[in-house]
Design an enzyme around this catalytic site. Structure first.
Site, PDB file in Angstrom:
ATOM      1  N   ILE A  83       0.874  -1.272  -0.038  1.00  0.00           N
ATOM      2  CA  ILE A  83      -0.021  -0.019  -0.041  1.00  0.00           C
ATOM      3  C   ILE A  83       0.884   1.243  -0.325  1.00  0.00           C
ATOM      4  CG2 ILE A  83      -0.153   0.178   2.692  1.00  0.00           C
ATOM      5  CD1 ILE A  83      -3.200   0.830   2.259  1.00  0.00           C
ATOM      6  N   CYS A  84       0.350   2.240  -0.404  1.00  0.00           N
ATOM      7  CA  CYS A  84       0.987   3.626  -0.330  1.00  0.00           C
ATOM      8  C   CYS A  84      -0.200   4.604  -0.249  1.00  0.00           C
ATOM      9  CB  CYS A  84       2.017   3.972  -1.647  1.00  0.00           C
ATOM     10  SG  CYS A  84       1.094   4.098  -3.397  1.00  0.00           S
ATOM     11  N   GLN A  85       0.166   5.870  -0.585  1.00  0.00           N
ATOM     12  CA  GLN A  85      -0.833   6.882  -0.569  1.00  0.00           C
ATOM     13  C   GLN A  85      -2.064   6.581  -1.424  1.00  0.00           C
ATOM     14  OE1 GLN A  85      -0.940   8.808   2.299  1.00  0.00           O
ATOM     15  NE2 GLN A  85      -2.762   9.705   1.707  1.00  0.00           N
TER      16      GLN A  85
END
Length: 116
Positions: A83-85
């Site tokens: 996951i990231c932003q």
């Protein structure tokens, strides 16, 4: 002529956001049901400052720029959920993991921006 340049830029960003071949994509809603599953490893590839500001407890912070150096500390046999932003850096991370021999990689669509 100008529209060709704009079209090329848009095409490049669309291509960059596409998951690597063999990478699954799941929603943030789907992730919630997987967080207690010990057969999976959860990686957040945002910067330490982003992670500190808001994160999901089960996700380990390994910033994208350090992932290649730390890939040997991860278990290639476990499903790896990244996951990231927004989903862009995690798509890059998924590609790095696939090239490093991980066979079961999942990208969280929309990233933390979609987390509710």
């Amino acid at each position: 002529m100008e529209w060709i340049f704009i079209l090329a830029i848009v095409a490049f960003f669309v291509w960059r956001m596409m998951p690597a071949k063999g990478v699954k994509t799941i929603s943030t809603n789907d992730v919630k049901g997987l967080l207690k599953d010990k057969s999976k490893q959860f990686i957040d590839v945002r910067t330490p400052a982003e992670y500190k500001g808001n994160h999901i407890r089960e996700f380990q912070n390994i910033p994208l720029n350090t992932l290649k150096a730390k890939v040997d500390k991860l278990d290639k046999n476990k499903e790896t959920i990244v996951i990231c932003q927004s989903g862009m850096r995690s798509a890059q991370a998924a590609n790095i993991l696939k090239k490093s021999g991980f066979t079961n990689v999942t990208n969280v669509k929309g990233g933390m921006s979609a987390w509710r």
